[in-house]
Every structure is written in C-alpha cells, then in structure tokens.
Design an enzyme around this catalytic site. Structure first.
Site, PDB file in Angstrom:
ATOM      1  N   SER A  62      47.376  14.516 -11.999  1.00 29.89           N
ATOM      2  CA  SER A  62      46.730  15.136 -13.472  1.00 29.89           C
ATOM      3  C   SER A  62      47.572  15.107 -14.682  1.00 29.89           C
ATOM      4  O   SER A  62      47.115  15.792 -15.638  1.00 29.89           O
ATOM      5  CB  SER A  62      46.362  16.621 -12.941  1.00 29.89           C
ATOM      6  OG  SER A  62      45.208  16.796 -12.260  1.00 29.89           O
ATOM      7  N   SER A 115      43.670  22.567 -15.004  1.00 27.02           N
ATOM      8  CA  SER A 115      43.758  21.287 -14.390  1.00 27.02           C
ATOM      9  C   SER A 115      42.284  20.978 -14.097  1.00 27.02           C
ATOM     10  O   SER A 115      42.197  20.517 -12.826  1.00 27.02           O
ATOM     11  CB  SER A 115      44.890  20.890 -13.545  1.00 27.02           C
ATOM     12  OG  SER A 115      45.051  19.533 -13.449  1.00 27.02           O
ATOM     13  N   LYS A 150      46.107  13.982 -17.753  1.00 26.23           N
ATOM     14  CA  LYS A 150      45.297  15.080 -18.709  1.00 26.23           C
ATOM     15  C   LYS A 150      45.796  15.197 -20.071  1.00 26.23           C
ATOM     16  O   LYS A 150      45.181  15.303 -20.987  1.00 26.23           O
ATOM     17  CB  LYS A 150      44.943  16.308 -17.912  1.00 26.23           C
ATOM     18  CG  LYS A 150      43.958  16.047 -16.862  1.00 26.23           C
ATOM     19  CD  LYS A 150      43.584  17.561 -16.357  1.00 26.23           C
ATOM     20  CE  LYS A 150      42.575  17.564 -15.149  1.00 26.23           C
ATOM     21  NZ  LYS A 150      43.151  16.866 -13.726  1.00 26.23           N
TER      22      LYS A 150
END
Length: 362
Positions: free
Chosen positions: A142, A199, A145
C-alpha cells in the site's frame, strides 16, 4: 657414734632441700607470671567460676565489630550524596558503560533493524544517514497509494466530486475486507483521506477508476510520474498495492516520499490520526494505520504503511528527527510491530549519536 648419726641426718636434710629448690623456684615463677597476667586482664567475677577463655573473649572486641566500626567512621567522614547521586551509584558500572556504548556510538551497524531494506535520507544534504539493502527491488504493497494520490492531485480533479464504490473496486486478488460496501458514495477528497489514512483499498481503486480515461490511463500516469521522479527501478500495475507486481526500491521510495511531502493534501490526509466520515447517511470512525502519528514524540509530515504477504510489513515517513528533516523507508519487516520498532530505534539512534558525514552501510 651419736655425733656421726646427727651429721648424716644433717647432710640428708641439706641434700633434700637442694633437690626441691628448682621445683620451688619454678612454681614461684609460674605464680608470679599468673599474677602479672591477672593484673593485665579485666577483673573476673567474684565467684571465680567464669572460665578464662570466656573472659578473654569478652575482653577483646570481635573482628566483625571492628569492621563495622571502621565502615561507620568512614561513612561519617564522607559527605552524604543526594538521592540522584545515590541512584546513579546504585547502577552497576559495567552496565552503565555498555549502555553508553550502545546509545552514543554513531555507528548504525549497531542498530538491530528487522526490516529487510531500510533507508534514512537527510533531506537538507540529500545524503543517506543509514542504508540497508536500499537497491533491492521488492513489492511495496500500500505504499503505492502515495503515488495514487499524487497522480489524482496532478490531474487537478474536483475534490468535491462524488464518486462511488463499484463491483470493480472489490479486491479480487487477496480477498481483503473493506468497510466500504458496494454502492457507497463519497467525495473524491473523502476517498483520498480513507486511502491514505486507513489504507482503504476500495477507495484507492475507485480513485483510479474515476480518473479521466479510466484505469489504463491512470496506471500509465503512475508509471510516467515514477519516471519523472527518477524512480527507474519502480513499476506500478494498479493503484492499491494489492498486486505484488507493484515494485520499487528503498532509494526510489525515498524519492517518492520526498515528492509526496510537497502536496499539502497528502501531508494532511496521511498524518490524520482519526476521522469521522459520513457514508451513505451514517457517520463512521476511521483510524490511521500508523500508530506513530498519534505519538507526541514524533513530528511526521507524511506517513504510509503497507502490507501484503509478498511485501511484508512496510512503513515510509517524512519526519523531523533530531532537528533534521528526514525520509525513512522500512520494507519487508517481520512481525506486526517491528516496522514501528525499527522506526523508534532509528529515532533514538539519531537523537543520541553524533553522525559522521560519510555513508555507512548496515
């Protein structure tokens, strides 16, 4: 005849007295010696029944008593230390020396880091303060992101536009859960907040899907942005990081984090500790996946965590540590809390160590 007998008796008496004289003299000497010893020794009880050994024992002080007396005297001659000094003195000297060697030594090789890759960059000088396998290409989960948010912001899209969660946003790779059911609507700003703070994979995927040109155009923009930042060992396949084909290196991610720190929206959203967001008419509470943003001991500008099995536990931050603006990258850390532990160890090391300007390998 009688005179001869008297003379013989007289001679016998004289000879007898002469034979007893040595014994008498010895006895007299022994008595005189005993009397002298008795005068020197303490007086005995009048009954005379107390043994001489007990008398001598009482007359002489024991070695233990003498030692105690000496210690008390020495202590009385020294000034009494304060409570603080007493506490320091109570610490074993060996442990104190070992503590100083571990905390004050600026050698980062003494740090027991549990992340497979680690990098700390001084943003003022651009020099690495700590490196551990910084050029190994690995999945980044993640952490992707941050790139997703930069691409959305670069496109100057309306942050108040309402977007929706669709079936396409459901995780078909890992089967992860989400608090955003299909059909949930929210503003683009709220989706970015949830993607960076909590997240949320569906929120991140929806941001890419609502990009002009759809997901293919969005992924292309992600890789183009990576090249522009000099992230030559990085590749992005989708916006969430669920794919293990989203890969990078610690060096490349340091560039990405430094770039993300120039976006006020990313700084604000990624470091928000918790938020209440209205979704479909209901207020829901969301929390940051990085517990350090809630700590008063940290001054964090950008934060992002990541995890998939292929990537391990990951953490990147832009922060101010020991009066230095730094970028910290921790990848593939074993254990749920070890990435946070590594960050804390790096912080303590930076705060206590005198760092040399040369590059140091771990």
């Amino acid at each position: 005849m009688k005179q001869k007998l008297k003379a013989a008796l007289l001679v016998g008496v004289v000879l007898g007295l002469c034979g007893q004289a040595p014994a008498f003299a010895a006895q007299t000497t022994e008595q005189n010696t005993s009397k002298k010893a008795a005068k020197k020794a303490p007086a005995v009880a009048k009954s005379g029944k107390q043994p001489a050994a007990k008398t001598a024992a009482k007359a002489q002080p024991s070695k233990t008593a003498a030692a105690k007396s000496s210690i008390k005297h020495a202590a009385a001659s020294q000034p009494r230390p304060s409570a603080k000094n007493s506490l320091v003195a109570a610490k074993p000297a060996v442990k104190h020396v070992r503590h100083v060697a571990m905390e004050m030594d600026g050698d980062p090789r003494r740090l027991a880091l549990y992340s497979a890759s680690a990098l700390v960059i001084d943003q003022t000088s651009g020099q690495p303060l700590l490196e551990k396998q910084p050029d190994v290409v690995v999945p980044i989960a993640s952490i992707s992101k941050l790139m997703t948010a930069m691409v959305v912001l670069d496109a100057k899209l309306d942050q108040q536009e309402v977007i929706s969660i669709g079936d396409e946003d459901v995780d078909g790779l890992k089967g992860t859960r989400s608090r955003l059911p299909v059909g949930t609507t929210m503003t683009r700003e709220a989706a970015m907040l949830l993607a960076l703070m909590s997240s949320e994979n569906r929120a991140a995927h929806a941001l890419g899907r609502h990009y002009p040109g759809g997901m293919p155009a969005f992924v292309q923009a992600m890789n183009k942005k990576a090249q522009a930042l000099g992230m030559y060992n990085s590749r992005f396949e989708e916006p969430t990081g669920l794919s293990s084909n989203n890969v990078s290196t610690a060096h490349d991610l340091a560039r990405m984090v430094a770039a993300a720190a120039r976006y006020p929206e990313i700084r604000q959203h990624s470091t928000t500790a918790e938020a209440r967001v209205e979704l479909n008419g209901r207020i829901r509470d969301f929390h940051n996946t990085n517990a350090l943003v809630r700590s008063d001991n940290w001054e964090i500008g950008v934060s992002k965590t990541g995890y998939i099995s292929e990537a391990g536990r990951c953490l990147v931050m832009q922060a101010r540590v020991a009066d230095k603006p730094v970028v910290i990258v921790l990848l593939d850390s074993v254990g749920k809390m070890t990435r946070v532990g590594d960050a804390q160890r790096i912080k303590r090391w930076m705060e206590s160590a005198s760092l040399a300007p040369d590059r140091r390998k771990v």
